[in-house]
Design a protein around this motif. Structure first.
Motif, PDB file in Angstrom:
ATOM      1  N   ARG A   1       8.972  -1.571  -6.027  1.00 34.06           N
ATOM      2  CA  ARG A   1       7.765  -0.869  -5.588  1.00 34.06           C
ATOM      3  C   ARG A   1       7.276  -1.531  -4.300  1.00 34.06           C
ATOM      4  O   ARG A   1       7.118  -2.743  -4.252  1.00 34.06           O
ATOM      5  CB  ARG A   1       6.695  -0.939  -6.672  1.00 34.06           C
ATOM      6  CG  ARG A   1       7.144  -0.205  -7.944  1.00 34.06           C
ATOM      7  CD  ARG A   1       6.186  -0.298  -9.088  1.00 34.06           C
ATOM      8  NE  ARG A   1       5.923  -1.587  -9.694  1.00 34.06           N
ATOM      9  CZ  ARG A   1       6.743  -2.258 -10.508  1.00 34.06           C
ATOM     10  NH1 ARG A   1       7.938  -1.804 -10.768  1.00 34.06           N
ATOM     11  NH2 ARG A   1       6.377  -3.394 -11.057  1.00 34.06           N
ATOM     12  N   ILE A   2       7.050  -0.711  -3.293  1.00 38.89           N
ATOM     13  CA  ILE A   2       6.590  -1.195  -1.995  1.00 38.89           C
ATOM     14  C   ILE A   2       5.237  -0.555  -1.707  1.00 38.89           C
ATOM     15  O   ILE A   2       5.119   0.670  -1.700  1.00 38.89           O
ATOM     16  CB  ILE A   2       7.586  -0.828  -0.874  1.00 38.89           C
ATOM     17  CG1 ILE A   2       8.957  -1.477  -1.124  1.00 38.89           C
ATOM     18  CG2 ILE A   2       7.019  -1.226   0.492  1.00 38.89           C
ATOM     19  CD1 ILE A   2      10.056  -0.982  -0.203  1.00 38.89           C
ATOM     20  N   ASP A   3       4.234  -1.396  -1.468  1.00 35.82           N
ATOM     21  CA  ASP A   3       2.906  -0.923  -1.077  1.00 35.82           C
ATOM     22  C   ASP A   3       2.586  -1.527   0.283  1.00 35.82           C
ATOM     23  O   ASP A   3       2.745  -2.735   0.482  1.00 35.82           O
ATOM     24  CB  ASP A   3       1.842  -1.358  -2.086  1.00 35.82           C
ATOM     25  CG  ASP A   3       1.974  -0.638  -3.411  1.00 35.82           C
ATOM     26  OD1 ASP A   3       2.173   0.592  -3.397  1.00 35.82           O
ATOM     27  OD2 ASP A   3       1.896  -1.308  -4.457  1.00 35.82           O
ATOM     28  N   THR A   4       2.124  -0.684   1.209  1.00 39.04           N
ATOM     29  CA  THR A   4       1.799  -1.188   2.541  1.00 39.04           C
ATOM     30  C   THR A   4       0.791  -0.287   3.237  1.00 39.04           C
ATOM     31  O   THR A   4       0.725   0.914   2.966  1.00 39.04           O
ATOM     32  CB  THR A   4       3.066  -1.312   3.418  1.00 39.04           C
ATOM     33  OG1 THR A   4       2.712  -1.880   4.679  1.00 39.04           O
ATOM     34  CG2 THR A   4       3.756   0.018   3.628  1.00 39.04           C
TER      35      THR A   4
ATOM     36  N   ALA B   1      16.600   1.218  -4.884  1.00 36.50           N
ATOM     37  CA  ALA B   1      15.565   1.260  -3.857  1.00 36.50           C
ATOM     38  C   ALA B   1      14.341   2.029  -4.319  1.00 36.50           C
ATOM     39  O   ALA B   1      14.434   3.003  -5.047  1.00 36.50           O
ATOM     40  CB  ALA B   1      16.115   1.906  -2.587  1.00 36.50           C
ATOM     41  N   ALA B   2      13.204   1.546  -3.875  1.00 32.60           N
ATOM     42  CA  ALA B   2      11.965   2.270  -4.076  1.00 32.60           C
ATOM     43  C   ALA B   2      12.022   3.525  -3.220  1.00 32.60           C
ATOM     44  O   ALA B   2      12.791   3.614  -2.272  1.00 32.60           O
ATOM     45  CB  ALA B   2      10.789   1.397  -3.638  1.00 32.60           C
ATOM     46  N   THR B   3      11.230   4.480  -3.574  1.00 32.61           N
ATOM     47  CA  THR B   3      11.155   5.668  -2.745  1.00 32.61           C
ATOM     48  C   THR B   3      10.377   5.285  -1.492  1.00 32.61           C
ATOM     49  O   THR B   3       9.159   5.192  -1.516  1.00 32.61           O
ATOM     50  CB  THR B   3      10.450   6.809  -3.501  1.00 32.61           C
ATOM     51  OG1 THR B   3      11.149   7.019  -4.724  1.00 32.61           O
ATOM     52  CG2 THR B   3      10.446   8.070  -2.703  1.00 32.61           C
ATOM     53  N   ALA B   4      11.105   5.032  -0.433  1.00 29.56           N
ATOM     54  CA  ALA B   4      10.486   4.606   0.823  1.00 29.56           C
ATOM     55  C   ALA B   4      10.190   5.848   1.648  1.00 29.56           C
ATOM     56  O   ALA B   4      11.094   6.454   2.202  1.00 29.56           O
ATOM     57  CB  ALA B   4      11.409   3.653   1.562  1.00 29.56           C
ATOM     58  N   THR B   5       8.931   6.207   1.695  1.00 31.71           N
ATOM     59  CA  THR B   5       8.566   7.448   2.365  1.00 31.71           C
ATOM     60  C   THR B   5       8.059   7.229   3.782  1.00 31.71           C
ATOM     61  O   THR B   5       8.320   8.038   4.653  1.00 31.71           O
ATOM     62  CB  THR B   5       7.499   8.200   1.556  1.00 31.71           C
ATOM     63  OG1 THR B   5       6.395   7.330   1.329  1.00 31.71           O
ATOM     64  CG2 THR B   5       8.060   8.653   0.216  1.00 31.71           C
TER      65      THR B   5
ATOM     66  N   VAL C   1       5.773  -6.246  -2.280  1.00 32.65           N
ATOM     67  CA  VAL C   1       6.957  -5.693  -2.923  1.00 32.65           C
ATOM     68  C   VAL C   1       7.004  -6.308  -4.313  1.00 32.65           C
ATOM     69  O   VAL C   1       6.841  -7.533  -4.456  1.00 32.65           O
ATOM     70  CB  VAL C   1       8.248  -6.039  -2.142  1.00 32.65           C
ATOM     71  CG1 VAL C   1       9.473  -5.474  -2.847  1.00 32.65           C
ATOM     72  CG2 VAL C   1       8.170  -5.535  -0.710  1.00 32.65           C
ATOM     73  N   TYR C   2       7.188  -5.480  -5.323  1.00 28.41           N
ATOM     74  CA  TYR C   2       7.241  -5.957  -6.710  1.00 28.41           C
ATOM     75  C   TYR C   2       8.461  -5.328  -7.351  1.00 28.41           C
ATOM     76  O   TYR C   2       8.710  -4.128  -7.177  1.00 28.41           O
ATOM     77  CB  TYR C   2       5.965  -5.550  -7.459  1.00 28.41           C
ATOM     78  CG  TYR C   2       5.852  -6.180  -8.827  1.00 28.41           C
ATOM     79  CD1 TYR C   2       5.147  -7.372  -8.999  1.00 28.41           C
ATOM     80  CD2 TYR C   2       6.451  -5.600  -9.942  1.00 28.41           C
ATOM     81  CE1 TYR C   2       5.041  -7.962 -10.250  1.00 28.41           C
ATOM     82  CE2 TYR C   2       6.351  -6.194 -11.189  1.00 28.41           C
ATOM     83  CZ  TYR C   2       5.641  -7.366 -11.346  1.00 28.41           C
ATOM     84  OH  TYR C   2       5.542  -7.960 -12.583  1.00 28.41           O
TER      85      TYR C   2
END
Length: 167
Positions: free
Chosen positions: A113-116, A23-27, A123-124
């Motif tokens: 990697r999650i960018d939002t 998992a990506a670091t989902a902050t 998501v990549y």
């Protein structure tokens, strides 16, 4: 379903597909919600749960593209000179293939990697798609998502396909 006609099930993958998600670091709450979509995608592939898998996508469709790596393309083209380098598909074809396949499938993700901004997201990640426990292909995959009244939905997917080396 054959996602790339000249090469059969080599792309039974793609997308990416379960359980070993790094998992990506989902902050943020949005990143955490998107990570749940990623996890559900992987689990649905293993379970061959077409209903859950299909529900992760925006029903109005979107883009779905597979692109062969240069090496894989050269190998395929040597066998089939008219083979295309990329193929357009759809999430519905993928869902049907997963739900009806007799093969065991799993897609393992890494480097997620999650960018939002909370409304749209990308998501990549890198993936390995396994068919009956053996690597069917690997590559990188990217999704675009939007936040709907019903939660985050995948609107498009593009991934590379690197076939395993000749054995």
């Amino acid at each position: 379903m054959n996602r790339f006609a000249p090469i059969g099930l080599f792309l039974a993958a793609a997308i990416g597909f379960p359980c070993a998600t790094l998992a990506a670091t989902a902050t943020s709450p949005a990143q955490q919600d998107i990570q749940h979509v990623v996890d559900a995608f992987q689990k649905a592939i293993v379970a061959k749960d077409g209903k859950t898998l299909g529900g992760l996508f925006l029903p109005q469709g979107g883009a779905w593209f597979t692109v062969l790596s240069d090496d894989s393309y050269a190998r395929i083209k040597a066998r089939s000179p008219s083979a295309p380098k990329y193929k357009q598909g759809s999430y519905t074809e993928f869902v049907q293939m997963v739900a009806t396949s007799k093969e065991a499938m799993e897609e393992k993700f890494s480097n997620v990697r999650i960018d939002t901004d909370g409304a749209v997201a990308s998501v990549y990640f890198d993936f390995v798609f396994l068919l009956n426990g053996a690597q069917n292909n690997r590559g990188s995959e990217t999704w675009h998502l939007i936040k709907t009244d019903g939660g985050w939905k995948i609107t498009s997917m593009t991934y590379s396909a690197n076939l395993p080396p000749k054995g």
